[in-house]
Design an enzyme around this catalytic site. Structure first.
Site, PDB file in Angstrom:
ATOM      1  N   ARG A 133       2.890   8.769  -6.622  1.00 20.43           N
ATOM      2  CA  ARG A 133       2.134   7.975  -6.952  1.00 20.43           C
ATOM      3  C   ARG A 133       0.431   8.405  -5.753  1.00 20.43           C
ATOM      4  O   ARG A 133       1.099   9.665  -5.090  1.00 20.43           O
ATOM      5  CB  ARG A 133       2.587   6.798  -5.483  1.00 20.43           C
ATOM      6  CG  ARG A 133       1.290   6.281  -5.056  1.00 20.43           C
ATOM      7  CD  ARG A 133       2.026   5.324  -4.340  1.00 20.43           C
ATOM      8  NE  ARG A 133       0.990   4.091  -3.298  1.00 20.43           N
ATOM      9  CZ  ARG A 133       0.438   4.219  -2.548  1.00 20.43           C
ATOM     10  NH1 ARG A 133       0.928   4.928  -2.410  1.00 20.43           N
ATOM     11  NH2 ARG A 133      -0.388   3.065  -2.250  1.00 20.43           N
ATOM     12  N   LYS A 171       1.711  -5.216  -8.049  1.00 20.03           N
ATOM     13  CA  LYS A 171       2.295  -4.618  -6.445  1.00 20.03           C
ATOM     14  C   LYS A 171       2.228  -6.171  -5.545  1.00 20.03           C
ATOM     15  O   LYS A 171       1.599  -6.719  -5.886  1.00 20.03           O
ATOM     16  CB  LYS A 171       1.228  -4.471  -5.314  1.00 20.03           C
ATOM     17  CG  LYS A 171       1.158  -2.169  -5.868  1.00 20.03           C
ATOM     18  CD  LYS A 171      -0.534  -1.643  -5.107  1.00 20.03           C
ATOM     19  CE  LYS A 171       0.860  -1.472  -3.341  1.00 20.03           C
ATOM     20  NZ  LYS A 171      -0.910  -0.857  -3.280  1.00 20.03           N
ATOM     21  N   THR A 174       7.120   1.346   1.685  1.00 20.33           N
ATOM     22  CA  THR A 174       6.459   1.158   2.489  1.00 20.33           C
ATOM     23  C   THR A 174       7.174   0.853   3.863  1.00 20.33           C
ATOM     24  O   THR A 174       8.494  -0.278   3.848  1.00 20.33           O
ATOM     25  CB  THR A 174       6.054   0.188   3.079  1.00 20.33           C
ATOM     26  OG1 THR A 174       4.815  -0.366   1.546  1.00 20.33           O
ATOM     27  CG2 THR A 174       4.686   0.311   3.580  1.00 20.33           C
ATOM     28  N   ARG A 209     -12.769  -6.096   4.125  1.00 17.91           N
ATOM     29  CA  ARG A 209     -12.814  -5.420   5.683  1.00 17.91           C
ATOM     30  C   ARG A 209     -13.726  -5.777   6.129  1.00 17.91           C
ATOM     31  O   ARG A 209     -14.778  -5.947   5.718  1.00 17.91           O
ATOM     32  CB  ARG A 209     -12.707  -3.736   4.177  1.00 17.91           C
ATOM     33  CG  ARG A 209     -11.433  -3.579   3.882  1.00 17.91           C
ATOM     34  CD  ARG A 209     -11.929  -1.718   3.827  1.00 17.91           C
ATOM     35  NE  ARG A 209     -10.095  -1.328   3.675  1.00 17.91           N
ATOM     36  CZ  ARG A 209      -9.139  -1.123   3.819  1.00 17.91           C
ATOM     37  NH1 ARG A 209      -9.199  -0.356   4.933  1.00 17.91           N
ATOM     38  NH2 ARG A 209      -8.112  -0.561   3.253  1.00 17.91           N
TER      39      ARG A 209
END
Length: 468
Positions: free
Chosen positions: A32, A217, A275, A73
């Site tokens: 990845r 995802k 993860t 963010r």
């Protein structure tokens, strides 16, 4: 032969040729590339490096380009802000100025329109939790619910809040174009929220002339709520437990993971669990016992692949992490699986033909499933039915299909040229299996191929005993 595929994220800890070589030797099936951090010049160097080493080792290693996605963010702060429970933090947009002691900007002006009074805002992977108290003059007034320190460029999650960000940012589009130029096998869409997001990525790939697979995802509640549509629209699903575990109540995460894996197998799409698989091994040479159990659960559920992130990008033991996944997966696979494939949908004649072949292989000792495929479809059908003990050898003349099949459970792709005579192609495959010592004389080969019937080619299942 391990059936669960292993995906590793490339980064500073794993970018050198010898490390990549060792990771492939120890079992890595796909790498990845995380475009949240990767620069284009680095990607242009690392992709040919992986390709060359994979060719040298005669392995069909795939590449997954992971877009950053529409990330919200915090802005740049002159210094970190220590925050206590009950403090007020003001979030400003569109150039507004705050009069509060503690404030930050964000990179998404419409945040003020999307959030409502009482909504929870999670910052920095949920370390900081805020409650919206009010909105006025492009300022969002929030109460701090958990103490912590706020820094610059911290990621924001909005559980249950529908945001109007585009599925692909300008950066994402440039990154996807780079991936297409370099011929990656898969492109992952971060923070995919709905079916139309995936369709937009697919249109972008088609426009660029790419046949790369679209990976969704699953990181948000909205995607979980419409998971069937997401699965049908994607070529593969990635359960991204980092952000998903922040977006959803933590006690729900194992249930959501299991439900997604089960539904992917039912609907016939590869599924990746990712993860924090071996998070402690970023710094330690051995995993915790809880991490081993977590990996084992994903393998028992028969997810197609398990994925490492920080463990192999910045961790001290990238090769050892691959060894651990390989070791645990092999052992758990011998103990059986959850059996979700019993509920797999068989919607057409080709899928039912494949099901008959898998049933035959399950009933025979020393069986091997041999699939001849030009586009990978029949091989994916076989993989999705999770044969009980027979490995799947997928022979294809297509280089990209050869690498794309690296994501499929129990599948060992082999690239060979097909001839006009299907029987000659089968004999060439048998020779390959003998020479590579992947099968021994008198093994039962359950072969899925096409045969000539007049001028037409029709799907066929054959049973052959491998000759000497």
């Amino acid at each position: 032969m391990r059936k669960t595929r292993i995906i590793c994220t490339l980064g500073p800890a794993s970018q050198h040729s010898e490390t990549i070589r060792q990771m492939i030797v120890e079992g890595t099936d796909m790498f990845r590339i995380n475009m949240s951090h990767a620069k284009h010049d680095w990607v242009r160097e690392i992709v040919p490096r992986v390709r060359a080493i994979a060719r040298e080792l005669r392995r069909g290693v795939a590449l997954l380009l992971d877009t950053q996605g529409p990330s919200i963010r915090t802005g740049i702060l002159p210094h970190d802000l220590p925050l206590l429970v009950g403090d007020i933090l003001e979030i400003t947009v569109r150039g507004a100025k705050s009069v509060e002691l503690n404030s930050t900007t964000v990179n998404y002006d419409e945040l003020i329109d999307d959030v409502s009074l009482g909504d929870t805002i999670l910052v920095d992977n949920g370390v900081l939790q805020l409650r919206v108290l009010g909105k006025a003059d492009n300022r969002i007034r929030c109460e701090v619910l958990t103490a912590g320190t706020l820094g610059s460029h911290r990621h924001i999650n909005l559980p249950g809040v529908h945001v109007n960000l585009p599925p692909l940012t300008e950066k994402d589009l440039a990154d996807v174009a780079l991936g297409v130029e370099l011929g990656v096998e898969f492109v992952a869409l971060s923070f995919a929220r709905q079916k139309s997001d995936l369709e937009e990525l697919r249109r972008t790939l088609v426009k660029l002339g790419s046949t790369a697979g679209v990976v969704a995802k699953i990181e948000e509640q909205s995607a979980v709520r419409q998971i069937d549509e997401m699965i049908r629209a994607a070529d593969a699903i990635l359960v991204a437990r980092g952000d998903l575990g922040i977006e959803c109540p933590m006690e729900e995460l194992p249930i959501i993971q299991r439900r997604i894996v089960k539904q992917c197998i039912r609907l016939g799409k590869p599924v990746v669990v990712a993860t924090h698989m071996l998070e402690s091994m970023i710094n330690n040479p051995v995993p915790t016992r809880a991490e081993i159990t977590d990996v084992a659960n994903a393998v028992f559920e028969q997810a197609d692949a398990i994925m490492l992130t920080g463990e192999t990008t910045s961790g001290r033991y990238p090769v050892e992490c691959v060894k651990v996944l390989n070791r645990v997966a092999r052992r758990i696979e011998r103990s059986g699986g959850a059996g979700y494939a019993k509920e797999a949908l068989l919607e057409d004649a080709r899928q039912k033909t494949v099901a008959a072949a898998v049933s035959l292989a399950n009933s025979l000792q020393r069986s091997k499933l041999v699939v001849f495929t030009r586009r990978g479809t029949m091989a994916r059908y076989v993989s999705n039915l999770r044969p009980e003990h027979a490995p799947i050898f997928a022979f294809t003349p297509n280089e990209q299909v050869y690498r794309q099949l690296a994501i499929c459970w129990g599948t060992f792709p082999v690239r060979i040229d097909f001839t006009e005579n299907p029987n000659a192609t089968i004999e060439a495959a048998e020779k390959y299996l003998r020479d590579a010592k992947l099968a021994t004389p008198n093994d039962n080969l359950v072969i899925i191929s096409d045969v000539r019937a007049g001028r037409a080619l029709v799907d066929c299942v054959q049973l052959r005993a491998l000759g000497k």
